[in-house]
Design an enzyme around this catalytic site. Sequence first.
Site, PDB file in Angstrom:
ATOM      1  CB  SER A   1      74.599 -25.571 -26.695  1.00  0.00           C
ATOM      2  OG  SER A   1      73.597 -24.746 -26.363  1.00  0.00           O
TER       3      SER A   1
ATOM      4  CG  HIS B   1      73.961 -30.106 -27.196  1.00  0.00           C
ATOM      5  ND1 HIS B   1      72.676 -30.263 -26.747  1.00  0.00           N
ATOM      6  CD2 HIS B   1      74.240 -28.909 -27.664  1.00  0.00           C
ATOM      7  CE1 HIS B   1      72.102 -28.618 -26.868  1.00  0.00           C
ATOM      8  NE2 HIS B   1      73.229 -28.150 -27.578  1.00  0.00           N
TER       9      HIS B   1
END
Length: 303
Positions: free
Chosen positions: A208, A254
Site C-alpha cells: 500500500s 500510506h
Amino acid sequence: MDQAPGNPQGPQDQGHQDARALPTCYRHPDRETGVRCTRCERPICPECMISASVGFQCPECVRAGSGTGHAPSASQPRTLAGGTVTADPRLVTKILIGLNLAVFLVQLSVGDRFTDSFDLIGRAYVPLLGSVEGVAEGQWYRMLTVMFLHGSYIHILFNMLSLWWIGGPLEAALGRARYLALYLVSGLAGSALTYLVAAPNQPSLGASGAIFGLFGATAVLMRRLNYDMRPVIALLVINLIFTFGWSNIAWQAHIGGLVGGVVVGYAMVHAPRERRTLIQYGVCAVVLAVVVVATLVRTAQLT
C-alpha cells in the site's frame, strides 16, 4: 457526482459547452486531451505523448522518422519524463504484480513463519521464530520485503487492482526506470514512517505504501497536463477515509508513501530538460537519505 442546482441551460449555453469540450486521443477515443502532436497535429493522450525538441509527437510520427532527414534511430523517442519508449509500456507493472502474487503463494504454502521473517516490525519477540526480531536488530531488509507481503486474499486483490489501474498509465508516462524508482522509493518512505511512528511490536505488511506513492505521482502528472483533477482526488480521499476509518491498517505506510510519491513525482515531471536526469534521480537519493536518517533515529531509540 451530483451537480449543484442552477439555471437551466438554453441552446446557446449548450453550444458554448460543446465548444469547450476537449478532443479525444486519436489512438484512444475514450480519453480527452488538450495536447496535439507537433507534426501531424492529431490529439494525443499521456500514454501516446513522446517528448520532442518542441512539444510532443505521436508514436506514428516518431516511427516515421525525426522529420529532419535522419534515420528514425537517430532520434530516440522519449516519454514525458524523459524515459525510453518501449513496446510494452506496462512491463514493470506486470512484473511487480507477478512478484507480489508469487510471494503471496509462498506465504500460503509456508505459513506464518515465512511472513514473520519478512514483515515490518520494529523490535519484538516473535514466538514462531523464538527470538527477538525487527529492523532495530539489524534486519533492515524488512523495510523492502514488507512491500511484497499481504495478509489476505482481499488485501492482495485490492492492492494489485490498484497497481494495475494506477501503475500502468504512470509507467507509460514516466518510463520503466523512473517508474520503478518511484515505486521503490515511495514504498521505502512508507516503511520508514511506519518504523518511526508505529509501536515497535506492531507488525505491518503490504504494498500500500508504494501504491499510495503512485497515487501521489499520478495527481502531480495530471496537474502537469492540466487534466481534470477531481477523479483522482476523489479516489485518493476515499482511500484515505479507509486508511483512517478501518482498523488494522498501517496509516503510516500510506501517508509516508503518498508524501514520497508526490515529492518524487514532482521531480519526474517538472525537472527541466537540460538537467532532467540529475534532478530526477537526485531527488530520489534525497528521499532515500531521509529514509536512512529516520531509520537510524528510530533504531537508536529502540536500542
